[in-house]
Design a protein around this motif. Structure first.
Motif, PDB file in Angstrom:
ATOM      1  N   LEU A   1       0.831  -1.218   0.000  1.00  0.00           N
ATOM      2  CA  LEU A   1       0.000   0.000   0.000  1.00  0.00           C
ATOM      3  C   LEU A   1       0.861   1.261   0.000  1.00  0.00           C
ATOM      4  O   LEU A   1       0.410   2.326  -0.404  1.00  0.00           O
ATOM      5  CB  LEU A   1      -0.921   0.031   1.228  1.00  0.00           C
ATOM      6  N   ALA A   2       2.090   1.138   0.482  1.00  0.00           N
ATOM      7  CA  ALA A   2       2.988   2.299   0.562  1.00  0.00           C
ATOM      8  C   ALA A   2       4.097   2.198  -0.486  1.00  0.00           C
ATOM      9  O   ALA A   2       5.186   2.759  -0.307  1.00  0.00           O
ATOM     10  CB  ALA A   2       3.583   2.392   1.961  1.00  0.00           C
ATOM     11  N   SER A   3       3.827   1.513  -1.598  1.00  0.00           N
ATOM     12  CA  SER A   3       4.893   1.226  -2.565  1.00  0.00           C
ATOM     13  C   SER A   3       5.511   2.473  -3.202  1.00  0.00           C
ATOM     14  O   SER A   3       6.607   2.411  -3.750  1.00  0.00           O
ATOM     15  CB  SER A   3       4.361   0.299  -3.665  1.00  0.00           C
ATOM     16  N   TYR A   4       4.813   3.615  -3.113  1.00  0.00           N
ATOM     17  CA  TYR A   4       5.384   4.850  -3.682  1.00  0.00           C
ATOM     18  C   TYR A   4       5.754   5.854  -2.591  1.00  0.00           C
ATOM     19  O   TYR A   4       5.956   7.030  -2.844  1.00  0.00           O
ATOM     20  CB  TYR A   4       4.379   5.466  -4.670  1.00  0.00           C
ATOM     21  N   VAL A   5       5.853   5.361  -1.343  1.00  0.00           N
ATOM     22  CA  VAL A   5       6.186   6.242  -0.214  1.00  0.00           C
ATOM     23  C   VAL A   5       7.642   5.997   0.176  1.00  0.00           C
ATOM     24  O   VAL A   5       8.006   4.904   0.609  1.00  0.00           O
ATOM     25  CB  VAL A   5       5.267   5.958   0.999  1.00  0.00           C
ATOM     26  N   SER A   6       8.486   7.003   0.010  1.00  0.00           N
ATOM     27  CA  SER A   6       9.884   6.895   0.436  1.00  0.00           C
ATOM     28  C   SER A   6      10.381   8.281   0.800  1.00  0.00           C
ATOM     29  O   SER A   6      10.050   9.260   0.129  1.00  0.00           O
ATOM     30  CB  SER A   6      10.744   6.284  -0.678  1.00  0.00           C
ATOM     31  N   GLY A   7      11.164   8.357   1.872  1.00  0.00           N
ATOM     32  CA  GLY A   7      11.692   9.650   2.308  1.00  0.00           C
ATOM     33  C   GLY A   7      10.724  10.417   3.194  1.00  0.00           C
ATOM     34  O   GLY A   7      10.908  11.612   3.418  1.00  0.00           O
ATOM     35  N   SER A   8       9.708   9.727   3.730  1.00  0.00           N
ATOM     36  CA  SER A   8       8.676  10.419   4.526  1.00  0.00           C
ATOM     37  C   SER A   8       8.844  10.183   6.020  1.00  0.00           C
ATOM     38  O   SER A   8       9.262   9.112   6.439  1.00  0.00           O
ATOM     39  CB  SER A   8       7.288   9.880   4.180  1.00  0.00           C
ATOM     40  N   VAL A   9       8.433  11.188   6.781  1.00  0.00           N
ATOM     41  CA  VAL A   9       8.310  11.017   8.228  1.00  0.00           C
ATOM     42  C   VAL A   9       6.820  10.973   8.534  1.00  0.00           C
ATOM     43  O   VAL A   9       6.101  11.941   8.264  1.00  0.00           O
ATOM     44  CB  VAL A   9       8.952  12.188   9.004  1.00  0.00           C
ATOM     45  N   LEU A  10       6.359   9.848   9.029  1.00  0.00           N
ATOM     46  CA  LEU A  10       4.934   9.723   9.352  1.00  0.00           C
ATOM     47  C   LEU A  10       4.769   9.935  10.862  1.00  0.00           C
ATOM     48  O   LEU A  10       5.277   9.166  11.671  1.00  0.00           O
ATOM     49  CB  LEU A  10       4.438   8.338   8.924  1.00  0.00           C
ATOM     50  N   VAL A  11       4.110  11.029  11.212  1.00  0.00           N
ATOM     51  CA  VAL A  11       3.913  11.367  12.626  1.00  0.00           C
ATOM     52  C   VAL A  11       2.657  10.656  13.122  1.00  0.00           C
ATOM     53  O   VAL A  11       1.589  10.809  12.540  1.00  0.00           O
ATOM     54  CB  VAL A  11       3.774  12.895  12.806  1.00  0.00           C
ATOM     55  N   ALA A  12       2.812   9.848  14.181  1.00  0.00           N
ATOM     56  CA  ALA A  12       1.666   9.120  14.741  1.00  0.00           C
ATOM     57  C   ALA A  12       1.600   9.468  16.225  1.00  0.00           C
ATOM     58  O   ALA A  12       2.137   8.757  17.072  1.00  0.00           O
ATOM     59  CB  ALA A  12       1.839   7.619  14.536  1.00  0.00           C
ATOM     60  N   ASP A  13       0.970  10.605  16.519  1.00  0.00           N
ATOM     61  CA  ASP A  13       1.016  11.121  17.892  1.00  0.00           C
ATOM     62  C   ASP A  13      -0.321  11.685  18.374  1.00  0.00           C
ATOM     63  O   ASP A  13      -0.344  12.459  19.335  1.00  0.00           O
ATOM     64  CB  ASP A  13       2.108  12.194  18.017  1.00  0.00           C
ATOM     65  N   GLY A  14      -1.408  11.315  17.703  1.00  0.00           N
ATOM     66  CA  GLY A  14      -2.714  11.832  18.134  1.00  0.00           C
ATOM     67  C   GLY A  14      -2.820  13.341  18.003  1.00  0.00           C
ATOM     68  O   GLY A  14      -3.704  13.956  18.591  1.00  0.00           O
ATOM     69  N   GLY A  15      -1.883  13.942  17.261  1.00  0.00           N
ATOM     70  CA  GLY A  15      -1.892  15.403  17.082  1.00  0.00           C
ATOM     71  C   GLY A  15      -1.124  16.140  18.169  1.00  0.00           C
ATOM     72  O   GLY A  15      -1.150  17.370  18.242  1.00  0.00           O
ATOM     73  N   GLN A  16      -0.398  15.393  19.025  1.00  0.00           N
ATOM     74  CA  GLN A  16       0.272  16.017  20.173  1.00  0.00           C
ATOM     75  C   GLN A  16       1.169  17.190  19.785  1.00  0.00           C
ATOM     76  O   GLN A  16       1.195  18.220  20.457  1.00  0.00           O
ATOM     77  CB  GLN A  16       1.108  14.976  20.923  1.00  0.00           C
ATOM     78  N   ASN A  17       1.892  17.051  18.660  1.00  0.00           N
ATOM     79  CA  ASN A  17       2.848  18.105  18.276  1.00  0.00           C
ATOM     80  C   ASN A  17       2.158  19.426  17.950  1.00  0.00           C
ATOM     81  O   ASN A  17       2.785  20.479  17.997  1.00  0.00           O
ATOM     82  CB  ASN A  17       3.702  17.628  17.100  1.00  0.00           C
TER      83      ASN A  17
END
Ligand code: COA
Length: 278
Positions: free
Chosen positions: A239-255
Protein backbone atom coordinates in the motif's frame (compact mmCIF):
# COMPACT_ATOMS: atom_id res chain seq x y z
CA UNK A 1 -4.37 -6.43 18.33
CA UNK A 2 -6.82 -5.93 15.46
CA UNK A 3 -4.46 -5.75 12.48
CA UNK A 4 -5.86 -8.97 10.97
CA UNK A 5 -9.31 -7.35 10.74
CA UNK A 6 -7.90 -4.91 8.20
CA UNK A 7 -5.01 -6.65 6.45
CA UNK A 8 -4.97 -10.18 5.08
CA UNK A 9 -3.32 -12.71 7.37
CA UNK A 10 -0.81 -13.74 4.70
CA UNK A 11 0.27 -10.21 3.72
CA UNK A 12 3.83 -10.77 4.96
CA UNK A 13 4.01 -14.55 4.48
CA UNK A 14 7.51 -15.49 3.32
CA UNK A 15 8.87 -12.06 4.36
CA UNK A 16 11.55 -11.50 6.97
CA UNK A 17 11.39 -8.51 9.29
CA UNK A 18 14.49 -7.58 11.34
CA UNK A 19 13.86 -5.29 14.31
CA UNK A 20 16.61 -3.74 16.43
CA UNK A 21 15.61 -3.39 20.07
CA UNK A 22 12.76 -5.79 19.26
CA UNK A 23 12.58 -7.35 22.72
CA UNK A 24 10.19 -4.83 24.25
CA UNK A 25 8.02 -1.74 23.97
CA UNK A 26 7.08 -0.15 20.66
CA UNK A 27 9.52 -2.39 18.80
CA UNK A 28 7.95 -5.58 20.16
CA UNK A 29 4.53 -4.14 19.30
CA UNK A 30 5.72 -3.65 15.73
CA UNK A 31 7.12 -7.20 15.67
CA UNK A 32 3.79 -8.63 16.86
CA UNK A 33 1.79 -6.84 14.18
CA UNK A 34 4.06 -8.22 11.45
CA UNK A 35 3.97 -11.67 13.07
CA UNK A 36 0.16 -11.63 13.03
CA UNK A 37 0.32 -11.06 9.27
CA UNK A 38 2.49 -14.10 8.60
CA UNK A 39 6.01 -12.61 8.69
CA UNK A 40 9.11 -14.30 10.05
CA UNK A 41 10.66 -12.10 12.73
CA UNK A 42 14.28 -11.48 13.74
CA UNK A 43 14.89 -9.41 16.85
CA UNK A 44 18.14 -8.21 18.36
CA UNK A 45 18.85 -6.52 21.66
CA UNK A 46 21.30 -6.50 24.51
CA UNK A 47 19.76 -9.18 26.76
CA UNK A 48 19.01 -12.75 25.72
CA UNK A 49 16.35 -13.16 28.41
CA UNK A 50 14.30 -10.24 27.07
CA UNK A 51 14.63 -11.61 23.54
CA UNK A 52 13.60 -15.10 24.69
CA UNK A 53 10.46 -13.75 26.37
CA UNK A 54 9.57 -11.74 23.28
CA UNK A 55 10.17 -14.80 21.07
CA UNK A 56 7.58 -16.77 23.07
CA UNK A 57 4.97 -14.06 22.36
CA UNK A 58 5.89 -13.91 18.67
CA UNK A 59 5.80 -17.69 18.22
CA UNK A 60 2.35 -17.73 19.84
CA UNK A 61 1.24 -15.59 16.90
CA UNK A 62 2.56 -18.23 14.49
CA UNK A 63 5.84 -16.55 13.52
CA UNK A 64 9.18 -18.20 12.88
CA UNK A 65 11.58 -16.28 15.11
CA UNK A 66 15.33 -15.70 15.19
CA UNK A 67 16.94 -13.94 18.15
CA UNK A 68 20.45 -12.57 18.40
CA UNK A 69 22.17 -10.64 21.15
CA UNK A 70 23.60 -7.57 19.44
CA UNK A 71 24.20 -4.04 20.66
CA UNK A 72 23.54 -1.70 17.72
CA UNK A 73 26.74 0.15 18.63
CA UNK A 74 28.73 -2.90 17.52
CA UNK A 75 28.82 -3.38 13.77
CA UNK A 76 30.29 -6.89 13.91
CA UNK A 77 27.51 -8.05 16.25
CA UNK A 78 24.86 -6.65 13.90
CA UNK A 79 26.48 -8.27 10.88
CA UNK A 80 26.52 -11.61 12.70
CA UNK A 81 22.86 -11.20 13.74
CA UNK A 82 21.84 -10.46 10.16
CA UNK A 83 23.84 -13.39 8.76
CA UNK A 84 22.10 -15.65 11.30
CA UNK A 85 18.74 -14.20 10.26
CA UNK A 86 19.40 -14.89 6.59
CA UNK A 87 20.46 -18.47 7.33
CA UNK A 88 17.42 -19.19 9.53
CA UNK A 89 14.64 -17.09 7.97
CA UNK A 90 15.83 -15.89 4.57
CA UNK A 91 17.03 -12.43 3.52
CA UNK A 92 15.67 -9.36 5.25
CA UNK A 93 12.71 -7.68 3.53
CA UNK A 94 12.04 -5.02 6.15
CA UNK A 95 14.48 -3.50 8.62
CA UNK A 96 13.06 -1.59 11.59
CA UNK A 97 15.68 0.56 13.35
CA UNK A 98 14.06 0.88 16.75
CA UNK A 99 16.82 0.55 19.36
CA UNK A 100 17.01 3.77 21.38
CA UNK A 101 18.12 5.22 24.67
CA UNK A 102 16.70 8.16 26.57
CA UNK A 103 16.86 9.95 29.91
CA UNK A 104 15.94 13.42 31.08
CA UNK A 105 18.90 15.63 31.94
CA UNK A 106 19.52 19.39 31.85
CA UNK A 107 22.06 20.11 29.10
CA UNK A 108 24.44 21.75 31.59
CA UNK A 109 24.62 18.48 33.55
CA UNK A 110 24.94 16.17 30.56
CA UNK A 111 28.45 14.80 30.11
CA UNK A 112 30.03 14.48 26.68
CA UNK A 113 29.87 10.72 27.12
CA UNK A 114 26.16 10.86 28.00
CA UNK A 115 25.45 12.87 24.83
CA UNK A 116 27.58 10.52 22.74
CA UNK A 117 25.92 7.42 24.22
CA UNK A 118 22.50 8.41 22.88
CA UNK A 119 23.97 9.49 19.54
CA UNK A 120 25.77 6.13 19.38
CA UNK A 121 22.67 4.05 20.15
CA UNK A 122 20.03 6.00 18.20
CA UNK A 123 21.84 7.58 15.26
CA UNK A 124 24.96 5.44 14.79
CA UNK A 125 22.93 2.34 15.68
CA UNK A 126 20.41 3.14 12.93
CA UNK A 127 23.18 3.72 10.40
CA UNK A 128 25.00 0.56 11.47
CA UNK A 129 21.85 -1.55 11.07
CA UNK A 130 21.03 -0.01 7.68
CA UNK A 131 24.55 -0.50 6.43
CA UNK A 132 24.74 -4.08 7.71
CA UNK A 133 21.36 -4.92 6.12
CA UNK A 134 22.06 -3.20 2.80
CA UNK A 135 23.07 -6.23 0.73
CA UNK A 136 20.07 -8.25 1.93
CA UNK A 137 17.70 -5.33 1.31
CA UNK A 138 19.19 -4.89 -2.16
CA UNK A 139 18.47 -8.56 -2.82
CA UNK A 140 14.82 -8.28 -1.67
CA UNK A 141 14.23 -4.69 -2.84
CA UNK A 142 13.12 -4.19 0.73
CA UNK A 143 12.46 -1.22 2.96
CA UNK A 144 13.70 0.46 6.13
CA UNK A 145 11.60 2.02 8.86
CA UNK A 146 13.36 4.30 11.33
CA UNK A 147 11.82 5.07 14.70
CA UNK A 148 12.16 8.80 15.13
CA UNK A 149 10.33 11.09 17.59
CA UNK A 150 8.82 14.54 17.95
CA UNK A 151 12.17 15.62 19.44
CA UNK A 152 13.52 15.51 15.86
CA UNK A 153 11.58 18.60 14.83
CA UNK A 154 10.60 20.34 18.09
CA UNK A 155 12.74 21.03 21.16
CA UNK A 156 11.71 19.17 24.31
CA UNK A 157 13.28 20.18 27.63
CA UNK A 158 16.16 18.09 28.95
CA UNK A 159 16.58 16.04 25.79
CA UNK A 160 19.26 17.82 23.80
CA UNK A 161 20.96 14.46 23.16
CA UNK A 162 17.75 12.87 21.88
CA UNK A 163 16.89 15.88 19.71
CA UNK A 164 20.27 15.72 17.99
CA UNK A 165 20.04 11.95 17.50
CA UNK A 166 16.47 11.85 16.18
CA UNK A 167 16.90 14.85 13.86
CA UNK A 168 20.00 13.09 12.54
CA UNK A 169 18.00 9.91 11.95
CA UNK A 170 15.36 11.69 9.89
CA UNK A 171 17.92 13.43 7.70
CA UNK A 172 19.88 10.20 7.30
CA UNK A 173 16.64 8.45 6.34
CA UNK A 174 16.08 11.01 3.57
CA UNK A 175 19.63 10.60 2.30
CA UNK A 176 19.32 6.83 2.20
CA UNK A 177 15.93 7.11 0.47
CA UNK A 178 17.62 9.32 -2.13
CA UNK A 179 20.63 7.07 -2.67
CA UNK A 180 19.04 3.63 -2.34
CA UNK A 181 15.86 4.30 -4.32
CA UNK A 182 17.69 3.00 -7.37
CA UNK A 183 17.94 -0.40 -5.68
CA UNK A 184 14.19 -0.39 -5.00
CA UNK A 185 14.83 0.23 -1.29
CA UNK A 186 12.31 2.54 0.37
CA UNK A 187 13.21 4.40 3.58
CA UNK A 188 10.77 6.11 5.93
CA UNK A 189 10.50 7.22 9.57
CA UNK A 190 7.73 6.92 12.10
CA UNK A 191 7.61 9.63 14.77
CA UNK A 192 5.49 8.16 17.58
CA UNK A 193 3.96 10.44 20.20
CA UNK A 194 3.53 9.37 23.83
CA UNK A 195 2.78 5.63 23.84
CA UNK A 196 1.29 4.01 26.95
CA UNK A 197 3.17 1.42 28.96
CA UNK A 198 6.57 1.94 27.33
CA UNK A 199 10.00 2.30 28.93
CA UNK A 200 10.27 5.69 27.20
CA UNK A 201 7.15 7.04 28.92
CA UNK A 202 8.37 5.72 32.27
CA UNK A 203 11.63 7.58 31.84
CA UNK A 204 10.12 10.82 30.56
CA UNK A 205 6.95 11.20 32.58
CA UNK A 206 5.51 10.83 36.07
CA UNK A 207 1.80 9.94 36.47
CA UNK A 208 0.98 13.63 37.18
CA UNK A 209 2.96 14.84 34.19
CA UNK A 210 1.32 12.22 32.02
CA UNK A 211 -2.20 13.34 32.92
CA UNK A 212 -1.26 16.91 32.03
CA UNK A 213 0.40 15.83 28.79
CA UNK A 214 -2.64 13.79 27.84
CA UNK A 215 -4.92 16.80 28.32
CA UNK A 216 -2.96 18.59 25.59
CA UNK A 217 -3.26 15.79 23.02
CA UNK A 218 -5.99 16.60 20.48
CA UNK A 219 -7.18 12.96 20.44
CA UNK A 220 -7.26 13.11 24.26
CA UNK A 221 -5.31 9.93 24.97
CA UNK A 222 -1.93 8.24 24.73
CA UNK A 223 -1.22 5.95 21.80
CA UNK A 224 -0.76 2.20 21.99
CA UNK A 225 2.13 0.08 20.74
CA UNK A 226 -0.30 -1.58 18.32
CA UNK A 227 -1.10 1.79 16.76
CA UNK A 228 2.58 2.24 15.94
CA UNK A 229 2.72 -1.38 14.74
CA UNK A 230 -0.14 -0.64 12.35
CA UNK A 231 1.73 2.35 10.89
CA UNK A 232 4.84 0.21 10.43
CA UNK A 233 2.81 -2.48 8.66
CA UNK A 234 1.33 0.13 6.33
CA UNK A 235 4.76 1.62 5.50
CA UNK A 236 6.24 -1.82 4.78
CA UNK A 237 3.24 -3.01 2.78
CA UNK A 238 2.54 -2.71 -0.94
CA UNK A 239 0.00 0.00 0.00
CA UNK A 240 2.99 2.30 0.56
CA UNK A 241 4.89 1.23 -2.57
CA UNK A 242 5.38 4.85 -3.68
CA UNK A 243 6.19 6.24 -0.21
CA UNK A 244 9.88 6.89 0.44
CA UNK A 245 11.69 9.65 2.31
CA UNK A 246 8.68 10.42 4.53
CA UNK A 247 8.31 11.02 8.23
CA UNK A 248 4.93 9.72 9.35
CA UNK A 249 3.91 11.37 12.63
CA UNK A 250 1.67 9.12 14.74
CA UNK A 251 1.02 11.12 17.89
CA UNK A 252 -2.71 11.83 18.13
CA UNK A 253 -1.89 15.40 17.08
CA UNK A 254 0.27 16.02 20.17
CA UNK A 255 2.85 18.10 18.28
CA UNK A 256 0.17 20.60 17.22
CA UNK A 257 0.05 21.96 20.75
CA UNK A 258 3.85 22.20 21.07
CA UNK A 259 6.04 20.79 23.83
CA UNK A 260 5.14 23.25 26.64
CA UNK A 261 2.94 20.83 28.62
CA UNK A 262 5.62 18.15 28.40
CA UNK A 263 8.26 20.65 29.50
CA UNK A 264 6.25 21.74 32.57
CA UNK A 265 5.85 18.07 33.56
CA UNK A 266 9.54 17.35 32.97
CA UNK A 267 10.45 20.38 35.11
CA UNK A 268 8.34 19.03 37.99
CA UNK A 269 9.89 15.58 37.62
CA UNK A 270 13.40 16.98 37.76
CA UNK A 271 12.53 19.02 40.89
CA UNK A 272 10.93 15.98 42.54
CA UNK A 273 13.98 13.87 41.73
CA UNK A 274 16.27 16.57 43.16
CA UNK A 275 14.29 17.20 46.38
CA UNK A 276 12.55 13.84 46.84
CA UNK A 277 9.30 15.83 47.45
CA UNK A 278 6.20 16.13 45.24
N1 COA B 1 21.44 11.55 33.44
C1 COA B 1 22.64 12.00 33.03
N2 COA B 1 23.58 11.24 32.43
C2 COA B 1 23.29 9.93 32.27
C3 COA B 1 22.05 9.37 32.66
C4 COA B 1 21.10 10.23 33.29
N3 COA B 1 19.91 9.80 33.71
N4 COA B 1 22.06 8.05 32.33
C5 COA B 1 23.26 7.80 31.76
N5 COA B 1 23.99 8.94 31.71
C6 COA B 1 25.35 9.07 31.20
C7 COA B 1 26.30 8.32 32.14
O1 COA B 1 26.62 9.11 33.28
C8 COA B 1 27.50 8.08 31.22
O2 COA B 1 28.28 9.23 31.07
P1 COA B 1 29.67 9.43 31.96
O3 COA B 1 30.57 8.29 31.55
O4 COA B 1 30.19 10.76 31.53
O5 COA B 1 29.26 9.37 33.40
C9 COA B 1 26.84 7.85 29.86
O6 COA B 1 25.52 8.43 29.95
C10 COA B 1 26.72 6.39 29.51
O7 COA B 1 26.01 5.75 30.55
P2 COA B 1 25.97 4.15 30.67
O8 COA B 1 25.02 3.80 31.78
O9 COA B 1 27.36 3.62 30.73
O10 COA B 1 25.36 3.76 29.23
P3 COA B 1 24.77 2.39 28.75
O11 COA B 1 25.29 2.18 27.41
O12 COA B 1 24.93 1.29 29.76
O13 COA B 1 23.20 2.71 28.74
C11 COA B 1 21.55 4.43 28.33
C12 COA B 1 22.59 3.50 27.77
C13 COA B 1 22.27 5.47 29.19
C14 COA B 1 20.83 5.15 27.19
C15 COA B 1 20.54 3.70 29.24
O14 COA B 1 19.64 4.62 29.74
C16 COA B 1 19.82 2.59 28.52
O15 COA B 1 20.33 1.50 28.40
N6 COA B 1 18.62 2.86 27.97
C17 COA B 1 17.91 1.86 27.13
C18 COA B 1 16.45 1.87 27.35
C19 COA B 1 15.81 3.17 27.03
O16 COA B 1 16.34 4.25 27.26
N7 COA B 1 14.59 3.08 26.54
C20 COA B 1 13.80 4.23 26.24
C21 COA B 1 13.91 4.59 24.82
S1 COA B 1 12.86 5.96 24.44
Amino acid sequence: MNITSYFSHGLFKGKTIFITGGGSGINLGIAKNFAALGASIAICGRTQEKLDNAAVELRALGAKVCTAVADVREMAALEAAMAKTKAELGPIDVLVCGAAGNFLVPAEHLSANGFRTVIDIDLMGSFNASRAAFSQLQETRGSIIFISAGQAYMPYAYQVHVAAAKAGIDMMMKNLALEWGKYGIRCNSIAPGPIEGTEGMKRLSSPDALAQLQAGIPLGRLGTVDEIGQVAVFLASPLASYVSGSVLVADGGQNLAGSALFNIGAEKMMKTAATGKK
